[in-house]
Design a protein around this motif. Structure first.
Motif, PDB file in Angstrom:
ATOM      1  N   SER A   9     -17.919  13.971 -41.901  1.00  0.00           N
ATOM      2  CA  SER A   9     -18.794  13.370 -40.885  1.00  0.00           C
ATOM      3  C   SER A   9     -18.430  13.897 -39.495  1.00  0.00           C
ATOM      4  N   GLY A  11     -18.510  16.535 -36.345  1.00  0.00           N
ATOM      5  CA  GLY A  11     -18.570  18.004 -36.289  1.00  0.00           C
ATOM      6  C   GLY A  11     -17.865  18.628 -37.480  1.00  0.00           C
ATOM      7  N   ALA A  71     -23.227  15.102 -40.693  1.00  0.00           N
ATOM      8  CA  ALA A  71     -24.320  14.668 -39.816  1.00  0.00           C
ATOM      9  C   ALA A  71     -23.784  13.627 -38.848  1.00  0.00           C
ATOM     10  N   ARG A  72     -24.555  13.400 -37.795  1.00  0.00           N
ATOM     11  CA  ARG A  72     -24.284  12.246 -36.934  1.00  0.00           C
ATOM     12  C   ARG A  72     -25.392  11.256 -37.279  1.00  0.00           C
ATOM     13  N   PHE A  76     -26.209   4.330 -38.719  1.00  0.00           N
ATOM     14  CA  PHE A  76     -24.974   3.710 -39.203  1.00  0.00           C
ATOM     15  C   PHE A  76     -24.307   2.878 -38.112  1.00  0.00           C
ATOM     16  N   MET A  77     -24.744   3.085 -36.867  1.00  0.00           N
ATOM     17  CA  MET A  77     -24.136   2.357 -35.745  1.00  0.00           C
ATOM     18  C   MET A  77     -24.558   0.887 -35.771  1.00  0.00           C
ATOM     19  N   ARG A  82     -25.635  -0.065 -41.961  1.00  0.00           N
ATOM     20  CA  ARG A  82     -24.403  -0.188 -42.762  1.00  0.00           C
ATOM     21  C   ARG A  82     -24.642  -1.050 -43.999  1.00  0.00           C
ATOM     22  N   GLY A 101     -13.154  13.413 -40.742  1.00  0.00           N
ATOM     23  CA  GLY A 101     -13.918  13.498 -39.496  1.00  0.00           C
ATOM     24  C   GLY A 101     -13.051  13.173 -38.309  1.00  0.00           C
ATOM     25  N   GLU A 103     -12.753  10.587 -34.461  1.00  0.00           N
ATOM     26  CA  GLU A 103     -12.675   9.212 -33.971  1.00  0.00           C
ATOM     27  C   GLU A 103     -13.900   8.353 -34.311  1.00  0.00           C
ATOM     28  N   GLY A 104     -15.088   8.907 -34.085  1.00  0.00           N
ATOM     29  CA  GLY A 104     -16.323   8.169 -34.361  1.00  0.00           C
ATOM     30  C   GLY A 104     -16.421   7.814 -35.836  1.00  0.00           C
ATOM     31  N   THR A 105     -16.091   8.767 -36.674  1.00  0.00           N
ATOM     32  CA  THR A 105     -16.116   8.544 -38.126  1.00  0.00           C
ATOM     33  C   THR A 105     -15.169   7.405 -38.499  1.00  0.00           C
ATOM     34  N   GLY A 108     -16.593   4.010 -37.532  1.00  0.00           N
ATOM     35  CA  GLY A 108     -17.599   3.617 -38.526  1.00  0.00           C
ATOM     36  C   GLY A 108     -16.937   3.127 -39.804  1.00  0.00           C
TER      37      GLY A 108
HETATM   38  P1  ATP Z   1     -16.090  14.954 -33.902  1.00  0.00           P
HETATM   39  O1  ATP Z   1     -14.781  14.689 -33.201  1.00  0.00           O
HETATM   40  O2  ATP Z   1     -16.092  16.231 -34.630  1.00  0.00           O
HETATM   41  O3  ATP Z   1     -17.289  14.778 -33.022  1.00  0.00           O
HETATM   42  P2  ATP Z   1     -16.521  12.294 -34.865  1.00  0.00           P
HETATM   43  O4  ATP Z   1     -16.210  11.638 -36.156  1.00  0.00           O
HETATM   44  O5  ATP Z   1     -15.847  11.722 -33.646  1.00  0.00           O
HETATM   45  O6  ATP Z   1     -16.218  13.835 -35.049  1.00  0.00           O
HETATM   46  P3  ATP Z   1     -19.070  11.166 -34.060  1.00  0.00           P
HETATM   47  O7  ATP Z   1     -20.406  11.797 -33.957  1.00  0.00           O
HETATM   48  O8  ATP Z   1     -18.506  10.512 -32.854  1.00  0.00           O
HETATM   49  O9  ATP Z   1     -18.098  12.301 -34.631  1.00  0.00           O
HETATM   50  O10 ATP Z   1     -19.116  10.048 -35.214  1.00  0.00           O
HETATM   51  C1  ATP Z   1     -19.617  10.356 -36.499  1.00  0.00           C
HETATM   52  C2  ATP Z   1     -20.492   9.222 -36.974  1.00  0.00           C
HETATM   53  O11 ATP Z   1     -19.712   8.032 -37.097  1.00  0.00           O
HETATM   54  C3  ATP Z   1     -21.627   8.821 -36.024  1.00  0.00           C
HETATM   55  O12 ATP Z   1     -22.751   9.656 -36.172  1.00  0.00           O
HETATM   56  C4  ATP Z   1     -21.913   7.393 -36.474  1.00  0.00           C
HETATM   57  O13 ATP Z   1     -22.734   7.390 -37.613  1.00  0.00           O
HETATM   58  C5  ATP Z   1     -20.526   6.883 -36.873  1.00  0.00           C
HETATM   59  N1  ATP Z   1     -19.959   6.069 -35.782  1.00  0.00           N
HETATM   60  C6  ATP Z   1     -19.418   6.497 -34.629  1.00  0.00           C
HETATM   61  N2  ATP Z   1     -19.016   5.454 -33.855  1.00  0.00           N
HETATM   62  C7  ATP Z   1     -19.314   4.331 -34.552  1.00  0.00           C
HETATM   63  C8  ATP Z   1     -19.164   2.927 -34.311  1.00  0.00           C
HETATM   64  N3  ATP Z   1     -18.624   2.467 -33.184  1.00  0.00           N
HETATM   65  N4  ATP Z   1     -19.608   2.068 -35.259  1.00  0.00           N
HETATM   66  C9  ATP Z   1     -20.168   2.511 -36.394  1.00  0.00           C
HETATM   67  N5  ATP Z   1     -20.346   3.820 -36.680  1.00  0.00           N
HETATM   68  C10 ATP Z   1     -19.921   4.716 -35.791  1.00  0.00           C
END
Ligand code: ATP
Length: 322
Positions: A9, A11, A71-72, A76-77, A82, A101, A103-105, A108
Motif C-alpha cells: 500500500s 508508494g 494504491a492510495r 478506506f479513510m 473499512r 507500506g 506511515e499512512g498504511t 489504516g
Molecule cells: P508512502 O510513504 O510510500 O507514501 P504510505 O503508507 O504512507 O506510503 P499513504 O498514501 O499515506 O501511503 O497511505 C496509504 C493508504 O493508507 C491511504 O491511501 C489510505 O487508504 C490509508 N490511510 C492513510 N491514513 C489513514 C488513516 N488515518 N486512517 C485510515 N486509513 C488511512
C-alpha cells in the motif's frame, strides 16, 4: 493462525516483491494459508483477494514494483469503507494481515485492527526511509543507488562542460536519500529539509569553490514537498552570482528497477519475521531492523515518533561534501 493476508500500500518500493515472496514461503513452511490482496486497501474493499502459492511468487525476487499492485484509497479513510473491507476479511476467513507500506498504511491498519480484531503486522516499505523503528526501509538502498548512478553520470558531463548542476532527488519531507546519495556521489552541497540553508550561503559557497580550482559542481537537492523547486533555486543562484547551471530532476526513476542485494535481504528477513510475529499472536507492531537485529515497534510509534537523520553522517557532510 490458519489464514493470513498480505497487501502492499502507498508508494511502491523496490524489494516489496522479495518481501511478498519471503512471507509466502514462511507461511507455507508453517502450514498457514496466505492470500494476496490486490491494490492495497482499495482491493480489500473491492474483494480482490486470491490465494498465493510458491508458484505465484516464483521469479519475482529481482523485480521492482509489486506484483500485488498498490494504491492510495480515500474510501478506506472512513468507517464505511473499512466496514466493507472487514466484511471481505471475514468472508475470506483472514485472521491476520501483513501490510507493506508507510506511515499512512500503518494508521489504516491500526484502525482496521481496532474495528475488526484482525491481527496486523506492518513492514516498512518506502524509498524515503522516513519510518521510525527501523534503520532502513525496504526500497531505500535501491533508490539511493539509483540516485548515485545518476549523480555519477552527471559528474561526467559537468566536468566536460565545466558546469554547475542541481540534481533533485526524492524524499517527501526528509533528506535521507539526498544525504546518502550526495555523500556517496561527492556532491559539493546538499540541500535537505532537516538542515536550514539560505541562498546567500549557497552562493557564497559556490563562489568560493569556483574562485579556487573547481570548474564544475554538483548540488544535491531533496524535493521535500516541492518537486521541481530546484529550478527556482538554480534561477536564484544565476540571478545573484551569475552562475549558469543545469537542473536534473530524477523523480520516479528512483522508484523503479531491480532491488539491490541489501534491499532483497532486508525484505526477506522482514517478510519472514512478519509471518512469525502473526503466528506467535503478536499484533499492532511493525517489524524492522535496528543494529542488524529484528525489532518490533508499536505501529503508533511509527507516526508519532519522527525518525532523525544519522547525526554522524550529518556532522561529516561538511568535510566530505565541500
Ligand atoms: P508512502 O510513504 O510510500 O507514501 P504510505 O503508507 O504512507 O506510503 P499513504 O498514501 O499515506 O501511503 O497511505 C496509504 C493508504 O493508507 C491511504 O491511501 C489510505 O487508504 C490509508 N490511510 C492513510 N491514513 C489513514 C488513516 N488515518 N486512517 C485510515 N486509513 C488511512
Amino acid at each position: 493462525m490458519k489464514r493470513i493476508g498480505i497487501l502492499t500500500s502507498g508508494g511502491d518500493a523496490p524489494g516489496m516483491n522479495a518481501c511478498i515472496r519471503a512471507a509466502v514461503r514462511a507461511a507455507r513452511a508453517q502450514e498457514i494459508e496466505i492470500l494476496g490482496i490486490r491494490r492495497g486497501y482499495a482491493g480489500l474493499i473491492r474483494d480482490e483477494i486470491e490465494p498465493l502459492d510458491r508458484k505465484a511468487v516464483a521469479n519475482i525476487i529481482h523485480q521492482g514494483g509489486t506484483i500485488l499492485g498498490t494504491a492510495r484509497s480515500p474510501e478506506f479513510m472512513d468507517s464505511e469503507g473499512r466496514a466493507r473491507a472487514i466484511r471481505n476479511l471475514e468472508k475470506s476467513r483472514i485472521e491476520g494481515l501483513i501490510l507493506i507500506g508507510g506511515e499512512g498504511t500503518f494508521r489504516g491498519a491500526t484502525e482496521l485492527s481496532q474495528e475488526s480484531g484482525v491481527g496486523v503486522i506492518g513492514v516498512p516499505g518506502t524509498i524515503d526511509n522516513d519510518i521510525y523503528g527501523t534503520d532502513y526501509t525496504i526500497g531505500f538502498d535501491s533508490a539511493v543507488n539509483c540516485a548515485l548512478e545518476a549523480i555519477d553520470r552527471i559528474r561526467d558531463t559537468a566536468l566536460s562542460h565545466e558546469r554547475l548542476f542541481f540534481v533533485e532527488v526524492m524524499g517527501r519531507h526528509t533528506g535521507f536519500i539526498a544525504l546518502e546519495s550526495g555523500m556517496a556521489g561527492g556532491a559539493e552541497e546538499l540541500l535537505i529539509p532537516e538542515i536550514p540553508f539560505s541562498i546567500d550561503k549557497l552562493c557564497e559557497h559556490l563562489e568560493r569553490s569556483f574562485r579556487g580550482e573547481k570548474r564544475s559542481a554538483i548540488v544535491v537537492v531533496a524535493e521535500s514537498g516541492r518537486p521541481g523547486d530546484s529550478f527556482r533555486i538554480a534561477r536564484e543562484v544565476r540571478d545573484r552570482v551569475g552562475f549558469d547551471s543545469r537542473v536534473c530532476v530524477l523523480g520516479h526513476l528512483q522508484r523503479g528497477g531491480s532491488p539491490t542485494a541489501r534491499d532483497r535481504v532486508l525484505a526477506g528477513k522482514l517478510g519472514v519475521a512478519a509471518v512469525q510475529a502473526l503466528a506467535a499472536g503478536k499484533t499492532g507492531y511493525m517489524v524492522g531492523e535496528i543494529n542488524w537485529k529484528t525489532a518490533y515497534t508499536p505501529l503508533r510509534d511509527t507516526w508519532k515518533k519522527g525518525k532523525q537523520l544519522n547525526d554522524e553522517l550529518v556532522a561529516m557532510r561538511m568535510l566530505l561534501c565541500e
